[in-house]
Design an enzyme around this catalytic site. Structure first.
Site, short mmCIF file in Angstrom:
data_model
loop_
_atom_site.label_atom_id
_atom_site.label_comp_id
_atom_site.label_asym_id
_atom_site.label_seq_id
_atom_site.Cartn_x
_atom_site.Cartn_y
_atom_site.Cartn_z
N HIS A 100 8.16 -0.19 3.95
CA HIS A 100 6.81 0.34 3.72
C HIS A 100 6.83 1.43 2.65
CE1 HIS A 100 2.71 1.57 5.10
NE2 HIS A 100 3.12 2.76 4.66
N GLU A 101 7.71 2.39 2.79
CA GLU A 101 7.78 3.50 1.84
C GLU A 101 8.33 3.06 0.48
OE1 GLU A 101 6.32 6.17 2.47
OE2 GLU A 101 5.99 5.75 4.60
N HIS A 104 5.38 1.98 -1.60
CA HIS A 104 4.68 3.10 -2.23
C HIS A 104 5.44 3.61 -3.46
CE1 HIS A 104 1.54 3.45 0.71
NE2 HIS A 104 2.37 3.69 1.72
#
Length: 498
Positions: A100-101, A104
């Site tokens: 997920h990170e 980003h």
């Protein structure tokens, strides 16, 4: 690192240059990739927010929403509290958050914004991770570029879920050289507190339930759930101090009249209107789908037991089946009738209990390997007549709802007995993929909500800037109202679920 009474974190700087170079070098492709994530995330934000609103309204009125099963399906995978399952959940959570990170960070790099650090934190009792960016540069980007960065985490979690599904579909092909599937479920573990532990052992293969072959673990759970007899659908027969309920499943056996005559003598020997522990009460079954039991009004105990019989279950299951409740046979008249010297009898059960036949094989037992030399004979038929070195059939009588989950099953079994040392590998792989799917889907769903400190909050704030008829002040008011409303709704929904 930063430490306070309610928050602590660990900041990592080593990946900054590597991730920025990767994202900026392939910016043309990554921007197109994350543009797809923007459209998907906006649709998901609206859809999941409406689902949460619907279910929260249902919780407030003490009723369940018609589509409220989405939350348990995402947040509650079927795992036990074992060390292995706990380790799988922890590892799946770390991988899902890292991916997920990473989304980003790559999306920000493709827009020319370098991350400052990656932080792993613990806020009160809740762990998490974040990517710190230069927000002065971030605010000067075009709105759609900002949305690419904010939506990248959700989009990566969704892609991670798709990858898990694809790997699960390809698992039979990958495991094919060493494992076979499709002809039963191998037992990987049985809870010692389960009554099935007396009949099933590790590495036994369950072939069928009530004569119907099973190939997937979902089939096992579904069959046992369907086999549960509702308490409200039973006709009660009161005998002595015990209360029986006649099962309406229609699972009967063609019992010879000679057995019935012998059982009457057995019944009359006992003082109470019940059978000895090793015997089961049976009653007559008619082809119209009803079971006949004598009434209890103004009749003697002897009259009440006139059409009830005490029989040995392990002998009865060897007989021909009758009745219309067997899922492995067709529901026609031929299944209801028996020979002239036989009678169709069905078991009489306590309300809430069920009667199921489970056929199993023991292809890896030493006795079976010595006797058969291969697995083909033990899988040639499901009509096993009693226990044998290679398997058999047994009857389980009890509460199925608590029994189904007490057995750990896998559809993949080793092709050869000397591969039993790695028999757990497919089971572990399935659990890992299932847990990764649930955790990643839960992370994506939660971050879609416009709640404080989640991605949905930033996505909503940025998306509202596209609405020309709202000025900046009105946008801030709308954002604050949405934050407060969905935070309260989330608390209500999660409290109702747990």
């Amino acid at each position: 690192s930063s430490v306070s009474c309610w928050y602590c974190d660990c900041k990592i700087y080593v990946f900054n240059d590597m991730i920025f170079n990767l994202g900026w070098k392939h910016a043309r492709y990554t921007r197109a990739w994350f543009s797809l994530g923007v459209y998907f995330s906006l649709v998901a934000l609206v859809g999941i927010s409406l689902l949460l609103l619907w279910d929260s309204i249902g919780a407030l009125y003490f009723r369940r929403g018609s589509i409220s099963a989405w939350l348990p399906n995402i947040l509650a995978p079927s795992f036990s509290g074992s060390i292995m399952d706990t380790s799988i959940i922890i590892a799946s959570t770390i991988l899902s958050i890292a991916f997920h990170e990473f989304g980003h960070a790559i999306a920000a790099a493709s827009e020319g914004v370098q991350m400052e650090y990656v932080a792993i934190f613990m806020a009160v009792l809740f762990p998490g991770a974040l990517v710190a960016l230069n927000y002065d540069l971030l605010e000067n980007l075009p709105l759609f570029s900002m949305l690419r960065i904010y939506c990248a985490g959700i989009w990566h979690n969704v892609i991670f879920c798709a990858a898990c599904v694809l790997m699960a579909l390809l698992l039979p092909l990958v495991l094919c050289p060493l494992y076979v599937s499709g002809d039963g479920l191998i037992v990987m573990g049985v809870s010692q507190s389960s009554s099935l532990s007396r009949s099933l052992s590790v590495h036994d293969v369950i072939l069928s339930v009530d004569g119907l072959n099973i190939r997937r673990t979902d089939d096992w759970m579904k069959m046992l759930a369907q086999g549960t007899v509702e308490k409200t659908s039973s006709h009660e027969f009161l005998g002595g101090s015990q209360s029986y309920g006649a099962t309406n499943s229609g699972k009967g056996y063609c019992v010879p009249n000679s057995w019935m005559d012998a059982s009457k003598n057995l019944w009359q020997i006992n003082d109470k209107l019940s059978c000895p522990d090793e015997l089961i009460v049976f009653g007559k079954f008619s082809c119209n789908g009803s079971a006949y039991f004598p009434g209890t009004d103004k009749v003697s105990d002897k009259k009440q037991t006139e059409d009830l019989y005490c029989l040995i279950a392990k002998d009865v299951v060897k007989l021909k089946k009758c009745g219309n409740g067997w899922r492995g046979t067709e529901d026609d008249d031929s299944n209801c009738t028996c020979l002239e010297e036989e009678c169709c009898l069905v078991p009489v059960l306590t309300p809430g209990f069920s009667w199921i036949e489970i056929s199993y094989a023991r292809p890896y037992s030493l006795e079976c390997l010595q006797k058969e030399g291969n697995l083909s004979s033990s899988h040639a038929t499901n009509d096993n007549f009693g226990p044998s070195p290679c398997g058999g059939t047994f009857v389980y009588v009890g509460d199925l709802s608590s029994t189904a989950s007490s057995v750990k099953l896998s559809p993949y079994r080793p092709r050869w007995a000397f591969f039993l040392l790695i028999a757990d590998v497919p089971y572990i792989l399935e659990n890992c993929l299932s847990c990764l799917l649930h955790v990643s889907a839960a992370l994506a769903a939660v971050n879609c909500l416009p709640v404080y400190f989640l991605d949905g909050d930033a996505i909503l704030e940025t998306a509202l800037r596209y609405v020309a008829w709202f000025n900046r002040r009105q946008q801030r008011v709308i954002i604050k109202v949405c934050r407060f409303l969905w935070t309260v709704l989330s608390i209500i929904m999660f409290s109702s679920y747990w």
